[in-house]
Write a protein that holds these residues in place. Structure first.
Motif, mmCIF file in Angstrom:
data_model
loop_
_atom_site.group_PDB
_atom_site.id
_atom_site.type_symbol
_atom_site.label_atom_id
_atom_site.label_comp_id
_atom_site.label_asym_id
_atom_site.label_seq_id
_atom_site.Cartn_x
_atom_site.Cartn_y
_atom_site.Cartn_z
ATOM 1 N N ALA A 72 -6.098 -17.766 -2.153
ATOM 2 C CA ALA A 72 -7.448 -18.193 -2.528
ATOM 3 C C ALA A 72 -8.333 -16.989 -2.838
ATOM 4 O O ALA A 72 -9.110 -17.005 -3.799
ATOM 5 N N ALA A 73 -8.229 -15.916 -2.022
ATOM 6 C CA ALA A 73 -9.031 -14.719 -2.278
ATOM 7 C C ALA A 73 -8.607 -14.062 -3.588
ATOM 8 O O ALA A 73 -9.447 -13.556 -4.344
ATOM 9 N N THR A 74 -7.304 -14.065 -3.878
ATOM 10 C CA THR A 74 -6.817 -13.487 -5.139
ATOM 11 C C THR A 74 -7.362 -14.263 -6.337
ATOM 12 O O THR A 74 -7.789 -13.675 -7.339
ATOM 13 N N ARG A 75 -7.354 -15.577 -6.199
ATOM 14 C CA ARG A 75 -7.787 -16.430 -7.321
ATOM 15 C C ARG A 75 -9.308 -16.423 -7.496
ATOM 16 O O ARG A 75 -9.825 -16.304 -8.611
ATOM 17 N N GLU A 76 -10.036 -16.542 -6.401
ATOM 18 C CA GLU A 76 -11.495 -16.691 -6.473
ATOM 19 C C GLU A 76 -12.232 -15.374 -6.278
ATOM 20 O O GLU A 76 -13.435 -15.301 -6.504
ATOM 21 N N GLY A 77 -11.562 -14.364 -5.789
ATOM 22 C CA GLY A 77 -12.216 -13.090 -5.516
ATOM 23 C C GLY A 77 -12.686 -12.968 -4.078
ATOM 24 O O GLY A 77 -12.812 -11.858 -3.556
ATOM 25 N N ARG A 78 -12.919 -14.111 -3.427
ATOM 26 C CA ARG A 78 -13.461 -14.094 -2.058
ATOM 27 C C ARG A 78 -13.069 -15.382 -1.358
ATOM 28 O O ARG A 78 -13.060 -16.449 -1.963
ATOM 29 N N PHE A 79 -12.772 -15.301 -0.080
ATOM 30 C CA PHE A 79 -12.440 -16.486 0.712
ATOM 31 C C PHE A 79 -13.114 -16.368 2.069
ATOM 32 O O PHE A 79 -13.051 -15.316 2.710
ATOM 33 N N ILE A 99 -12.468 -12.702 3.450
ATOM 34 C CA ILE A 99 -11.450 -11.888 2.781
ATOM 35 C C ILE A 99 -11.874 -11.690 1.334
ATOM 36 O O ILE A 99 -12.161 -12.671 0.624
ATOM 37 N N THR A 100 -11.929 -10.448 0.887
ATOM 38 C CA THR A 100 -12.352 -10.117 -0.474
ATOM 39 C C THR A 100 -11.232 -9.359 -1.181
ATOM 40 O O THR A 100 -10.692 -8.386 -0.645
ATOM 41 N N ALA A 101 -10.892 -9.830 -2.382
ATOM 42 C CA ALA A 101 -9.856 -9.157 -3.171
ATOM 43 C C ALA A 101 -10.417 -7.849 -3.729
ATOM 44 O O ALA A 101 -11.547 -7.800 -4.224
ATOM 45 N N MET A 102 -9.633 -6.773 -3.659
ATOM 46 C CA MET A 102 -10.030 -5.468 -4.212
ATOM 47 C C MET A 102 -9.126 -5.153 -5.411
ATOM 48 O O MET A 102 -7.890 -5.193 -5.310
ATOM 49 N N ARG A 103 -9.749 -4.872 -6.552
ATOM 50 C CA ARG A 103 -8.995 -4.618 -7.789
ATOM 51 C C ARG A 103 -9.369 -3.257 -8.371
ATOM 52 O O ARG A 103 -10.496 -2.776 -8.206
ATOM 53 N N ASP A 104 -8.404 -2.653 -9.060
ATOM 54 C CA ASP A 104 -8.640 -1.387 -9.760
ATOM 55 C C ASP A 104 -9.635 -1.648 -10.877
ATOM 56 O O ASP A 104 -9.395 -2.506 -11.744
ATOM 57 N N PRO A 105 -10.806 -0.953 -10.880
ATOM 58 C CA PRO A 105 -11.839 -1.249 -11.883
ATOM 59 C C PRO A 105 -11.373 -0.976 -13.310
ATOM 60 O O PRO A 105 -11.896 -1.576 -14.255
ATOM 61 N N SER A 106 -10.408 -0.093 -13.509
ATOM 62 C CA SER A 106 -9.989 0.229 -14.874
ATOM 63 C C SER A 106 -8.932 -0.744 -15.393
ATOM 64 O O SER A 106 -8.962 -1.174 -16.536
ATOM 65 N N SER A 107 -8.005 -1.160 -14.501
ATOM 66 C CA SER A 107 -6.914 -2.023 -14.957
ATOM 67 C C SER A 107 -7.028 -3.465 -14.486
ATOM 68 O O SER A 107 -6.370 -4.351 -15.030
ATOM 69 N N GLY A 108 -7.847 -3.726 -13.467
ATOM 70 C CA GLY A 108 -7.958 -5.074 -12.916
ATOM 71 C C GLY A 108 -6.816 -5.428 -11.990
ATOM 72 O O GLY A 108 -6.740 -6.567 -11.496
ATOM 73 N N GLU A 109 -5.931 -4.484 -11.719
ATOM 74 C CA GLU A 109 -4.780 -4.754 -10.852
ATOM 75 C C GLU A 109 -5.234 -4.919 -9.399
ATOM 76 O O GLU A 109 -6.089 -4.188 -8.914
ATOM 77 N N LEU A 110 -4.649 -5.933 -8.696
ATOM 78 C CA LEU A 110 -4.937 -6.170 -7.280
ATOM 79 C C LEU A 110 -4.361 -5.022 -6.457
ATOM 80 O O LEU A 110 -3.151 -4.741 -6.512
ATOM 81 N N VAL A 111 -5.221 -4.346 -5.682
ATOM 82 C CA VAL A 111 -4.763 -3.221 -4.873
ATOM 83 C C VAL A 111 -4.815 -3.527 -3.372
ATOM 84 O O VAL A 111 -4.364 -2.715 -2.564
ATOM 85 N N GLY A 112 -5.378 -4.674 -3.004
ATOM 86 C CA GLY A 112 -5.437 -5.035 -1.592
ATOM 87 C C GLY A 112 -6.599 -5.977 -1.307
ATOM 88 O O GLY A 112 -7.194 -6.567 -2.220
#
Length: 625
Positions: A72-79, A99-112
């Motif tokens: 859910a956090a991956t999909r919505e950004g926050r749970f 829980i908040t998804a953290m993504r690489d600002p340049s690539s958008g890749e999920l980093v944790g």
């Protein structure tokens, strides 16, 4: 930028009231701050690299809930969620989790993921206490059948409906909720604008009282006495109206009204005060506790406030139930040999904390030798406690209260005197009536319902005794004198246990479908040295009894599905003579107690259960109802 980042990391790591840590994309713990260590009990080197599902209950892990949170956090950004979590030592706490998804600002890749956890166990417990208090009040009103008691919104539309209203007016709850209460007025009353004028007067004056014709379902009329009270919140905003209707159509009701009319309005106003006042500090204490989670001294003060106010609510309900027994003629005593020295000392112990809080001097003058009578020790304790509680309430800070016990001509004489507000001469003759408190009672918050002295007199009379009141008038203090027949008592009369006796560990099965109630009771029992098991429904209780083989079962009655009566009957059918079954329930009438006895219960305790009484039952064995 590096310095700013170091400062930020230092800030997060030093937070103690919140667990703040980072997960990798698979959910493994990568960082661990001080708050996480304090809240969950793990050191950093014990948990870093472990999967965060370690903090969840077995049921949550079995349902795949941790993985669902990450998806859910991956999909919505926050749970965000609230639920039970588990510490290192296996204990559970109620948590708020973000829980908040953290993504690489340049690539958008999920980093944790970042994860913030807050312990809300205390808040949840106090909210449950408040809910139970409100539920007891609702059941109290629902049980009134001789009066229609219901609520209106600010516009006059019906928002609640008790059994007395249905009995009196003929409408079911579903037929009237949301409708305007002018439904109960005859055509001439509606034409004259009486319903709307009544609400206007109540809003301007606080309450309004009237008599007149009202209409039942089907059109039949009845003569009614009506009291409408405006209800405001803490900021003075109108929230609605409380409406109480009494049927005066029969001659018997009219005679009763003539005797009690001068007290009805006072009682309604006092009841509203007394049941609202304890709720306000409970709500306030919960709010303060949320804001000052790190201050243990304030937390302790708030918990003490909540405990006092909850006890106050329970005392109000108990007094009302006793009033009901008096009016029905079922208020009785169970005589046995009693030492009045012990009764007086116990009563003083019960009120001393409140007197100490007001810096009042509480003096006790009793002989060393026992002074015997034949009576009910619990009711005699209630009599003395009611008098002493009144003395504390009506005596200013730093005032004096004294209790003296003497024998005079084969009569026991107990005098309770205070230096308080006193009693006006024209109030003295009726001071022992129900709902009587004097002329200024409605304007005085926290003064009780005005039933304590009436109950005290009834208890004295049941013991072939008397009680009388004296006062020099306003400001001159008060004196109450109880006289009871003296009687020799056996030398081996066992006094109630004062010091806590040695603890003998028991195997105790706790059965309650309210998970929080069951778990907190289990924690209490474990702290007292008992081995415990919990079941949350009837079938689980029977299975646990077979496996656990308990000495004592603490059993809730009002469970859904298989209720406590059926569970008790099935346990008793197994012919296990050593098994003791204790009812722990919100139902406390004489009929409820009789039904629990028939079902096989040994003891009937009414929620909230007194810890001392429970401890005595587990230590000393079971006493019958």
């Amino acid at each position: 930028m590096s310095a700013d980042l170091n400062l930020y990391e230092l800030l997060v790591d030093s937070v103690r009231d919140y667990a703040v840590f980072i997960l990798d994309p698979q959910g493994n713990v990568r960082t661990w701050n001080v708050g996480a260590r304090v809240l969950k009990g793990y050191e950093a080197d014990e948990i870093i690299g472990q999967h965060f599902s370690q903090f969840y209950t077995e049921a949550a892990k079995g349902s795949g809930w941790p993985a669902h949170e990450l998806r859910a956090a991956t999909r919505e950004g926050r749970f965000e969620d609230e639920g039970w979590r588990v510490r290192k030592d296996g204990s559970r706490f109620w948590a708020n989790v973000i829980i908040t998804a953290m993504r690489d600002p340049s690539s958008g890749e999920l980093v944790g993921f970042s994860k913030i956890t807050r312990d809300l166990t205390t808040r949840r417990a106090e909210e449950e206490l408040l809910r139970e208090s409100e539920e007891r009040f609702r059941l109290l009103i629902e049980g009134v059948i001789d009066y229609a008691v219901y609520m209106l919104d600010p516009g006059g539309r019906i928002t609640s409906w008790n059994s007395g209203a249905q009995r009196m007016k003929g409408y079911t709850r579903d037929e009237v909720l949301g409708k305007h209460y002018s439904l109960f007025y005859p055509p001439e009353g509606i034409a004259a604008g009486e319903p709307w004028a009544e609400l206007t007067a109540a809003r301007l004056q606080g309450h309004v009282e009237s008599e007149g014709w009202r209409v039942r379902k089907g059109g039949s009329r009845f003569l009614a006495r009506v009291v409408v009270t405006a209800m405001h919140d803490g900021e003075g905003r109108l929230r609605g109206f409380a409406k109480v209707t009494q049927d005066l159509s029969s001659r018997e009701h009219a005679v009763q009204l003539e005797r009690t009319a001068q007290h009805v309005n006072e009682f309604i106003a006092i009841l509203a005060h007394e049941l609202r006042n304890p709720l306000a500090p409970i709500r306030n204490a919960v709010s303060v506790m949320e804001r000052v989670q790190g201050d243990s001294a304030i937390q302790a003060a708030m918990r003490q406030t909540i405990a006092r106010q909850a006890a106050h609510l329970a005392r109000i309900v108990d007094e009302l139930l006793d009033v009901s027994r008096v009016t029905r003629g079922t208020f009785t005593i169970e005589p046995q040999d009693v030492d009045m020295v012990d009764v007086v000392e116990r009563a003083v112990e019960m009120v001393r904390p409140e007197a100490d809080q007001l810096h009042q001097t509480l003096q006790i003058d009793v002989p060393r030798a026992p002074i015997g009578t034949r009576g009910d020790p619990d009711r005699l304790l209630q009599l003395l406690t009611n008098l002493l509680t009144n003395a504390v309430r009506f005596t200013p800070p730093a005032g004096r209260i004294s209790v003296r016990l003497r024998v005079n001509a084969d009569q026991i004489e107990i005098t309770v005197a205070d230096s308080g507000r006193g009693i006006a001469a024209d109030d003295l003759h009726g001071i022992f009536g129900l709902f009587v408190q004097g002329k200024e009672a409605v304007n005085r918050v926290g003064g009780g319902l005005g039933v304590g002295l009436a109950l005290a007199r009834r208890i004295a009379e049941l013991h072939q005794g008397t009680i009388e009141a004296h006062s020099a008038g306003p400001g001159g203090g008060s004196e109450f004198i109880i006289r009871l027949p003296q009687q020799e008592i056996a030398n081996d009369v066992v006094q109630p246990q004062r010091a806590e006796p040695p603890q003998i560990s028991k195997r105790v099965l706790v059965v309650d479908d309210n998970v929080d109630t069951a778990n907190t009771l289990q924690l209490l029992l474990r702290s007292l040295g008992h081995e415990t098991r919990v079941a949350n429904d009837g079938p689980a209780a029977l299975a646990a009894a077979d496996e656990f083989r308990p000495d004592v079962v603490l059993l809730d009655i009002g469970m859904s599905g298989m209720n406590g009566y059926e569970v008790a009957r099935r346990l008793r059918s197994r012919k296990e003579g050593r098994l003791k079954i204790v009812a722990i329930t919100g139902w406390g009438t004489d009929a409820d107690r009789a039904r629990s006895t028939d079902a096989g219960f040994d003891v009937h305790l009414v929620k909230p259960v007194d810890e001392v009484e429970l401890r005595q039952i587990l230590i000393n064995g079971i006493r019958r109802h």
